[in-house]
Motif scaffolding. Structure first.
Motif, PDB file in Angstrom:
ATOM      1  N   THR A 130       0.827  -1.205   0.000  1.00  0.00           N
ATOM      2  CA  THR A 130       0.000   0.000   0.000  1.00  0.00           C
ATOM      3  C   THR A 130       0.862   1.254   0.000  1.00  0.00           C
ATOM      4  O   THR A 130       0.560   2.229  -0.700  1.00  0.00           O
ATOM      5  N   LEU A 131       1.939   1.243   0.780  1.00  0.00           N
ATOM      6  CA  LEU A 131       2.853   2.386   0.774  1.00  0.00           C
ATOM      7  C   LEU A 131       3.472   2.587  -0.606  1.00  0.00           C
ATOM      8  O   LEU A 131       3.545   3.710  -1.118  1.00  0.00           O
ATOM      9  N   ALA A 132       3.930   1.490  -1.217  1.00  0.00           N
ATOM     10  CA  ALA A 132       4.528   1.576  -2.547  1.00  0.00           C
ATOM     11  C   ALA A 132       3.508   2.074  -3.564  1.00  0.00           C
ATOM     12  O   ALA A 132       3.823   2.924  -4.417  1.00  0.00           O
ATOM     13  N   ASP A 133       2.285   1.574  -3.472  1.00  0.00           N
ATOM     14  CA  ASP A 133       1.232   1.999  -4.407  1.00  0.00           C
ATOM     15  C   ASP A 133       0.884   3.469  -4.217  1.00  0.00           C
ATOM     16  O   ASP A 133       0.599   4.182  -5.191  1.00  0.00           O
ATOM     17  N   THR A 134       0.915   3.937  -2.981  1.00  0.00           N
ATOM     18  CA  THR A 134       0.616   5.344  -2.700  1.00  0.00           C
ATOM     19  C   THR A 134       1.675   6.245  -3.312  1.00  0.00           C
ATOM     20  O   THR A 134       1.360   7.294  -3.905  1.00  0.00           O
ATOM     21  N   ILE A 135       2.924   5.857  -3.181  1.00  0.00           N
ATOM     22  CA  ILE A 135       4.014   6.650  -3.775  1.00  0.00           C
ATOM     23  C   ILE A 135       3.925   6.619  -5.297  1.00  0.00           C
ATOM     24  O   ILE A 135       4.092   7.650  -5.967  1.00  0.00           O
ATOM     25  N   THR A 136       3.648   5.441  -5.854  1.00  0.00           N
ATOM     26  CA  THR A 136       3.483   5.330  -7.313  1.00  0.00           C
ATOM     27  C   THR A 136       2.337   6.204  -7.793  1.00  0.00           C
ATOM     28  O   THR A 136       2.444   6.884  -8.833  1.00  0.00           O
ATOM     29  N   ARG A 137       1.241   6.210  -7.052  1.00  0.00           N
ATOM     30  CA  ARG A 137       0.091   7.045  -7.414  1.00  0.00           C
ATOM     31  C   ARG A 137       0.474   8.523  -7.379  1.00  0.00           C
ATOM     32  O   ARG A 137       0.071   9.308  -8.246  1.00  0.00           O
ATOM     33  N   GLY A 138       1.281   8.903  -6.393  1.00  0.00           N
ATOM     34  CA  GLY A 138       1.735  10.288  -6.320  1.00  0.00           C
ATOM     35  C   GLY A 138       2.587  10.681  -7.508  1.00  0.00           C
ATOM     36  O   GLY A 138       2.503  11.815  -8.009  1.00  0.00           O
ATOM     37  N   ILE A 139       3.409   9.734  -7.971  1.00  0.00           N
ATOM     38  CA  ILE A 139       4.227   9.978  -9.172  1.00  0.00           C
ATOM     39  C   ILE A 139       3.327  10.136 -10.391  1.00  0.00           C
ATOM     40  O   ILE A 139       3.493  11.067 -11.195  1.00  0.00           O
ATOM     41  N   GLN A 140       2.360   9.237 -10.537  1.00  0.00           N
ATOM     42  CA  GLN A 140       1.458   9.262 -11.691  1.00  0.00           C
ATOM     43  C   GLN A 140       0.597  10.517 -11.721  1.00  0.00           C
ATOM     44  O   GLN A 140       0.264  11.022 -12.795  1.00  0.00           O
ATOM     45  N   GLU A 141       0.258  11.027 -10.544  1.00  0.00           N
ATOM     46  CA  GLU A 141      -0.574  12.230 -10.460  1.00  0.00           C
ATOM     47  C   GLU A 141       0.252  13.512 -10.567  1.00  0.00           C
ATOM     48  O   GLU A 141      -0.300  14.612 -10.533  1.00  0.00           O
ATOM     49  N   GLY A 142       1.571  13.369 -10.689  1.00  0.00           N
ATOM     50  CA  GLY A 142       2.430  14.529 -10.841  1.00  0.00           C
ATOM     51  C   GLY A 142       2.739  15.247  -9.542  1.00  0.00           C
ATOM     52  O   GLY A 142       3.273  16.363  -9.549  1.00  0.00           O
ATOM     53  N   VAL A 143       2.426  14.611  -8.417  1.00  0.00           N
ATOM     54  CA  VAL A 143       2.689  15.218  -7.114  1.00  0.00           C
ATOM     55  C   VAL A 143       4.116  14.927  -6.659  1.00  0.00           C
ATOM     56  O   VAL A 143       4.799  15.798  -6.108  1.00  0.00           O
ATOM     57  N   PHE A 144       4.583  13.698  -6.905  1.00  0.00           N
ATOM     58  CA  PHE A 144       5.915  13.275  -6.500  1.00  0.00           C
ATOM     59  C   PHE A 144       6.850  13.210  -7.697  1.00  0.00           C
ATOM     60  O   PHE A 144       6.410  13.078  -8.841  1.00  0.00           O
TER      61      PHE A 144
END
Length: 202
Positions: A130-144
């Motif tokens: 879940t942590l990895a998916d959250t970070i990946t989602r942040g990358i995909q959304e342009g936040v990270f």
């Protein structure tokens, strides 16, 4: 609760107390039996030997964290908010569960020889994913940032939270601060949250 289940729970609680104090190799079955108020033959009957009892206790402490993590990780939150929530909750959990911290410290001294036989991998896998998916989602959304290694980020979050408590007594002495105080724990949790998010964000 049936008598057999109650006896097993008493043994597990006594074993955790013994293992957290003196580790696997320092623990004695006689001492665990005395703490639990049972005949040591009951320990062998239910758990086989001291090593198997230790593995069961490892699974038990990881199960406590997994139960807590279910509450933190089920929320559908934006990536930044999710990570802030998780880091704060990890600090809360570790501050309240010294048995978990000490069991992991002893198992690291054992070179993780026994965790492989426990349920820890299965119990912890959901939180790590879940942590990895959250970070990946942040990358995909342009936040990270796009160059973030998710495994490194997940490891850093876990290590930054846990190392505060694994070193809390020595660092309290060396820094002449009561790092066990609620105010210091809250302050450091906020510091780690800010540090992690500043690193991740574009």
């Amino acid at each position: 609760m049936k008598r057999a289940e109650l006896t097993q729970q008493k043994i597990l609680a006594a074993a955790e107390a013994e293992f957290t104090e003196v580790g696997l190799y320092g623990a004695r079955v006689d001492a665990i039996a005395e703490r639990a108020g049972v005949n040591k033959r009951m320990i062998y009957a239910y758990f086989g030997n001291k090593e198997q009892l230790y593995v069961t206790v490892l699974s038990r402490v990881y199960s406590r964290m997994a139960d807590a993590e279910k509450e933190w990780l089920d929320a559908a939150l934006p990536p930044e908010e999710m990570l802030s929530r998780v880091i704060g909750r990890y600090f809360d959990f570790l501050a309240s569960d010294g048995g978990f911290v000490r069991m992991l410290m002893w198992e690291n001294l054992n070179n993780a020889d026994y965790i492989r036989s426990s349920d820890a991998g299965m119990l912890k896998s959901r939180a790590l994913k879940t942590l990895a998916d959250t970070i990946t989602r942040g990358i995909q959304e342009g936040v990270f940032r796009e160059d973030i290694d998710t495994d490194d980020a997940v490891l850093s979050i876990n290590m930054c939270c846990f190392s505060y408590f694994s070193n809390i007594h020595t660092m309290s002495h060396l820094m002449q601060k009561d790092l066990l105080s609620e105010a210091e724990i809250s302050s450091y949790a906020a510091h780690i949250t800010g540090m992690v998010l500043r690193y991740l964000k574009k």
